[in-house]
Structure formats: C-alpha cells, structure tokens
Design a protein around this motif. Structure first.
Motif, short mmCIF file in Angstrom:
data_model
loop_
_atom_site.label_atom_id
_atom_site.label_comp_id
_atom_site.label_asym_id
_atom_site.label_seq_id
_atom_site.Cartn_x
_atom_site.Cartn_y
_atom_site.Cartn_z
N PHE A 1 -0.16 -11.76 -5.73
CA PHE A 1 -0.62 -10.38 -5.92
C PHE A 1 -1.46 -10.22 -7.19
O PHE A 1 -2.62 -9.82 -7.14
N GLY A 2 -0.87 -10.52 -8.35
CA GLY A 2 -1.51 -10.20 -9.61
C GLY A 2 -2.85 -10.87 -9.83
O GLY A 2 -3.83 -10.22 -10.22
N ALA A 3 -2.91 -12.18 -9.59
CA ALA A 3 -4.15 -12.91 -9.84
C ALA A 3 -5.26 -12.49 -8.87
O ALA A 3 -6.42 -12.33 -9.26
N THR A 4 -4.89 -12.30 -7.61
CA THR A 4 -5.91 -11.96 -6.61
C THR A 4 -6.46 -10.56 -6.81
O THR A 4 -7.67 -10.33 -6.72
N ILE A 5 -5.59 -9.60 -7.09
CA ILE A 5 -6.07 -8.22 -7.23
C ILE A 5 -6.91 -8.07 -8.50
O ILE A 5 -7.79 -7.20 -8.58
N THR A 6 -6.66 -8.91 -9.51
CA THR A 6 -7.47 -8.86 -10.73
C THR A 6 -8.81 -9.54 -10.52
O THR A 6 -9.84 -9.07 -11.02
N PHE A 7 -8.81 -10.64 -9.77
CA PHE A 7 -10.02 -11.44 -9.60
C PHE A 7 -10.92 -10.91 -8.49
O PHE A 7 -12.15 -10.83 -8.64
N VAL A 8 -10.34 -10.55 -7.35
CA VAL A 8 -11.16 -10.19 -6.19
C VAL A 8 -10.82 -8.81 -5.64
O VAL A 8 -11.27 -8.46 -4.54
N SER A 9 -10.00 -8.04 -6.35
CA SER A 9 -9.64 -6.70 -5.93
C SER A 9 -8.79 -6.73 -4.66
O SER A 9 -8.22 -7.76 -4.31
N ASN A 10 -8.72 -5.61 -3.96
CA ASN A 10 -7.87 -5.46 -2.78
C ASN A 10 -8.71 -4.88 -1.65
O ASN A 10 -8.67 -3.69 -1.38
N ILE A 11 -9.47 -5.74 -1.01
CA ILE A 11 -10.40 -5.31 0.04
C ILE A 11 -9.80 -5.67 1.40
O ILE A 11 -9.67 -6.86 1.72
N PRO A 12 -9.41 -4.69 2.22
CA PRO A 12 -8.82 -4.99 3.53
C PRO A 12 -9.76 -5.84 4.38
O PRO A 12 -10.96 -5.58 4.47
N GLY A 13 -9.19 -6.87 5.00
CA GLY A 13 -9.97 -7.73 5.86
C GLY A 13 -10.79 -8.78 5.13
O GLY A 13 -11.43 -9.62 5.77
N GLU A 14 -10.78 -8.74 3.79
CA GLU A 14 -11.59 -9.70 3.02
C GLU A 14 -10.75 -10.41 1.97
O GLU A 14 -10.65 -11.63 1.98
N THR A 15 -10.14 -9.66 1.07
CA THR A 15 -9.38 -10.27 -0.02
C THR A 15 -7.94 -9.77 -0.08
O THR A 15 -7.21 -10.13 -1.00
N GLN A 16 -7.52 -8.96 0.85
CA GLN A 16 -6.19 -8.35 0.79
C GLN A 16 -5.12 -9.35 1.22
O GLN A 16 -5.14 -9.89 2.32
N THR A 17 -4.16 -9.60 0.33
CA THR A 17 -3.02 -10.43 0.65
C THR A 17 -1.89 -9.55 1.18
O THR A 17 -1.97 -8.31 1.12
N ILE A 18 -0.84 -10.17 1.66
CA ILE A 18 0.26 -9.39 2.23
C ILE A 18 0.95 -8.55 1.14
O ILE A 18 1.37 -7.42 1.40
N SER A 19 1.02 -9.09 -0.08
CA SER A 19 1.62 -8.32 -1.17
C SER A 19 0.75 -7.11 -1.53
O SER A 19 1.27 -6.01 -1.77
N ALA A 20 -0.56 -7.30 -1.55
CA ALA A 20 -1.45 -6.18 -1.85
C ALA A 20 -1.39 -5.12 -0.76
O ALA A 20 -1.48 -3.92 -1.04
N ALA A 21 -1.24 -5.56 0.48
CA ALA A 21 -1.14 -4.59 1.58
C ALA A 21 0.14 -3.77 1.47
O ALA A 21 0.14 -2.56 1.71
N ILE A 22 1.25 -4.42 1.10
CA ILE A 22 2.51 -3.69 0.93
C ILE A 22 2.36 -2.65 -0.18
O ILE A 22 2.79 -1.50 -0.04
N TYR A 23 1.75 -3.07 -1.28
CA TYR A 23 1.53 -2.14 -2.38
C TYR A 23 0.67 -0.95 -1.94
O TYR A 23 0.93 0.20 -2.29
N THR A 24 -0.36 -1.23 -1.15
CA THR A 24 -1.24 -0.16 -0.67
C THR A 24 -0.49 0.83 0.20
O THR A 24 -0.64 2.06 0.04
N TYR A 25 0.35 0.31 1.10
CA TYR A 25 1.10 1.20 1.99
C TYR A 25 2.12 2.03 1.24
O TYR A 25 2.44 3.16 1.66
N THR A 26 2.66 1.53 0.12
CA THR A 26 3.61 2.33 -0.64
C THR A 26 2.94 3.50 -1.36
O THR A 26 3.63 4.44 -1.77
N GLN A 27 1.64 3.44 -1.50
CA GLN A 27 0.90 4.52 -2.16
C GLN A 27 0.36 5.54 -1.17
O GLN A 27 -0.23 6.55 -1.57
#
Length: 224
Positions: free
Chosen positions: A157-183
């Motif tokens: 989560f931490g390294a990817t969202i800092t380096f490549v952000s959280n782009i659905p279908g491109e750079t979103q990991t499962i952890s980033a998706a969970i974080y997105t849905y909680t918001q």
C-alpha cells in the motif's frame, strides 16, 4: 480490480525472481565475506524496516518523470514508471524482494557444502555444481521465497500509493482499493469482500509455502 491487483503482484514477483536468486547465491558463496558485505546486505533488506512511504518516495525521486534517472529512461527507452502499472509492479517488487532473498539465502546456507565439494572432485566446475547440486537442493526455499514475495506484493500500500498513486485499473492494489471503499459511503460491503479475498490469498500462500517446506524436508530425509 481483484484480478488487476493479482497481476501486479505476479509481475512484481517475476521481475524480482532471478535477481534474488543471483544475489542469494553470491551472498552465500565462498569466501563468505567481502568488503562492504554487511552494508550491502543491509541495503538489500532496508525495505523491510523502512516505512513503505519512505521507500515509495525514494522511488519517486529516482524514477519520476522529472527525476534524472526516470527522465533518462523515458526519453531514451520509452520506459515510464511513475503513475503506470510498471511502477506499481516495481514498488511491490522492491517491498517483497527482501523476503524473497532471505528465504533463498537461508535455503542455500543450509546446504551441506560437502555435496558441492564432492561435485568439484568429480570434475564439475562452479556453474555445473550450482545448477546440478545447489539449485535443486535450494529449490524449496526459492519457491517459498517467491510465494512470500507474491503475498507481500499483493498487499502493498504505502510504497505504491506514494510512487504511482491510486489509479483504478492501472496502479490500484487490493489494499488501496480497500482504503478507497472505506472512504466512500456504502462501500463497506466491497471493502469486506476485498478483505476476505486478501485474507484467503495470504493464508493460501502461507499454507502452500509450509507444504513445500515439509515436502522438501521429507524428501531430503530419505537420502540421509
């Protein structure tokens, strides 16, 4: 998205597999020491103790579009990491690389060196000895390391969202998706579903690694 996260983890695992084998072999090869070995070993394992955000920021400063190395790769080779799936795979691979190396290193160090010496007395050079003796004996550890790297990359989560952000279908990991849905209002159900998937994959990876280790120990015990 679920499949995309698994693909990113698989690509990260594949990109780091061969370098990990080469590094583990060199680290365990005799002579066991060389100038700067402990510093180099610490650098390899640094992502294990550094905050993931720090690792992602370092990658961004090195491989971002405006960074010297990132701009050189983009201008001369067309290789772009920032805000691309390639960057997500790289960040996941960097975070999982120490786990892979450690498992492989322990497996190689556990090999009876007398077997390698025996191969040498029969005329095998170092390359043949590694391919016919060391590698088969270390294969369970190599597989376990690859599995652990995959599991680690899947939950990055931490390294990817800092380096490549959280782009659905491109750079979103499962952890980033969970974080997105909680918001998002009403996203708890999807977050729980992804949480269950993450637990199942992580637990499955641990079970498979344990099965591989036990099977290897049983087979090796037959030759003792």
């Amino acid at each position: 998205m679920d499949g995309g996260a698994a693909v990113l983890a698989n690509r990260a695992d594949g990109h780091r597999f061969q370098p990990a084998v080469r590094y583990s072999r060199r680290l365990c090869a005799r002579p066991l020491t060389f100038p700067g070995k402990f510093l180099f070993d610490g650098f390899i394992h640094l992502p294990l103790v550094l905050p993931p955000v720090v690792t992602g920021y370092i990658l961004l400063m090195l491989l971002g579009r405006r960074a010297p190395l990132g701009a050189f790769l983009a201008d001369h080779f067309g290789i772009v990491f920032s805000f691309r799936w390639t960057g997500a795979a790289l960040a996941c691979g960097v975070m999982g690389f120490p786990l892979m190396v450690r498992a492989m290193r322990l497996s190689i160090e556990a090999i009876d060196r007398r077997l390698e010496d025996a191969a040498g007395t029969l005329g095998a050079n170092s390359l043949w000895t590694f391919g016919l003796v060391t590698l088969p004996l270390a294969l369970p550890g190599i597989l376990v390391g690859a599995i652990l790297c995959f599991a680690k990359a899947l939950g990055e989560f931490g390294a990817t969202i800092t380096f490549v952000s959280n782009i659905p279908g491109e750079t979103q990991t499962i952890s980033a998706a969970i974080y997105t849905y909680t918001q998002v209002p009403g996203g708890d159900a999807k977050a729980w579903r992804l949480t269950a998937i993450a637990i199942a994959i992580a637990l499955g990876a641990l079970i498979v690694s344990e099965i591989v280790q036990r099977t290897a120990h049983r087979r090796l015990a037959q030759f003792e």
